[in-house]
Design a protein around this motif. Sequence first.
Motif, PDB file in Angstrom:
ATOM      1  N   ALA A 189     -74.636  91.982 115.116  1.00  0.00           N
ATOM      2  CA  ALA A 189     -75.239  92.277 116.252  1.00  0.00           C
ATOM      3  C   ALA A 189     -76.782  92.443 116.295  1.00  0.00           C
ATOM      4  O   ALA A 189     -77.397  92.015 117.216  1.00  0.00           O
ATOM      5  N   ALA A 190     -77.301  92.546 114.873  1.00  0.00           N
ATOM      6  CA  ALA A 190     -78.644  92.806 114.781  1.00  0.00           C
ATOM      7  C   ALA A 190     -79.292  91.430 114.333  1.00  0.00           C
ATOM      8  O   ALA A 190     -80.542  91.528 113.792  1.00  0.00           O
ATOM      9  N   ALA A 206     -75.346  89.648 107.102  1.00  0.00           N
ATOM     10  CA  ALA A 206     -75.035  90.373 108.242  1.00  0.00           C
ATOM     11  C   ALA A 206     -73.629  90.846 108.356  1.00  0.00           C
ATOM     12  O   ALA A 206     -73.578  91.921 108.755  1.00  0.00           O
ATOM     13  N   ASP A 207     -72.555  89.992 107.993  1.00  0.00           N
ATOM     14  CA  ASP A 207     -71.411  90.526 108.020  1.00  0.00           C
ATOM     15  C   ASP A 207     -71.087  91.481 106.983  1.00  0.00           C
ATOM     16  O   ASP A 207     -70.412  92.566 107.201  1.00  0.00           O
ATOM     17  N   ARG A 208     -71.778  91.518 105.721  1.00  0.00           N
ATOM     18  CA  ARG A 208     -71.683  92.644 104.586  1.00  0.00           C
ATOM     19  C   ARG A 208     -72.158  93.688 104.912  1.00  0.00           C
ATOM     20  O   ARG A 208     -71.796  94.670 104.811  1.00  0.00           O
ATOM     21  N   ASP A 236     -82.424  97.113 109.329  1.00  0.00           N
ATOM     22  CA  ASP A 236     -81.944  97.416 110.707  1.00  0.00           C
ATOM     23  C   ASP A 236     -82.032  96.096 111.670  1.00  0.00           C
ATOM     24  O   ASP A 236     -81.691  96.222 112.761  1.00  0.00           O
ATOM     25  N   ALA A 237     -82.783  95.085 111.153  1.00  0.00           N
ATOM     26  CA  ALA A 237     -82.682  93.836 111.566  1.00  0.00           C
ATOM     27  C   ALA A 237     -83.011  92.528 110.717  1.00  0.00           C
ATOM     28  O   ALA A 237     -83.378  92.584 109.848  1.00  0.00           O
TER      29      ALA A 237
END
Length: 158
Positions: free
Chosen positions: A74-75, A67-69, A49-50
Amino acid sequence: MKLFFLRHGIAAEQGQWSGRDFDRPLTSDGIARMEREAKGIAALSLGIDAIVTSPLVRARQTAELVADRLDLRAALVEDERLGAAFSFELLPAILADHPGDAVLLVGHEPGFSVTLGRLVGGAHVEVKKGALAGVELAPSGSPRGMLVCLIPPKALRR
């Protein structure tokens, strides 16, 4: 809390790179491999989640691909403490500043291997480029835990 460590992907070699080490990017092969590894990380459904990354270009590129995958752009945050000087002693403050149930740190050696080893009781751990390690931290909040995975990049790409 679950804590994951992802070492950046394959970057330009220092001897072949004429710019600052901070700016050394992933190679085209490193990007292609990390895209496949990000797909493997997503398939594991780790509940991340981060994402906290070193600001160095190669780590930031790695974190952005993951992060994109995971649809977690946003995190994604940068933390300079995950740079080349990252150490076990910095970990509690980093986690306090970036809380979550499952946090992915993206960074470098030798800090990742040394920190992982200390987290799990003094073991010798080696985090290869693109490898993912996971630790279940003790509920007491102390910087101790149990190693739950150490996945080499080749396995993530499969």
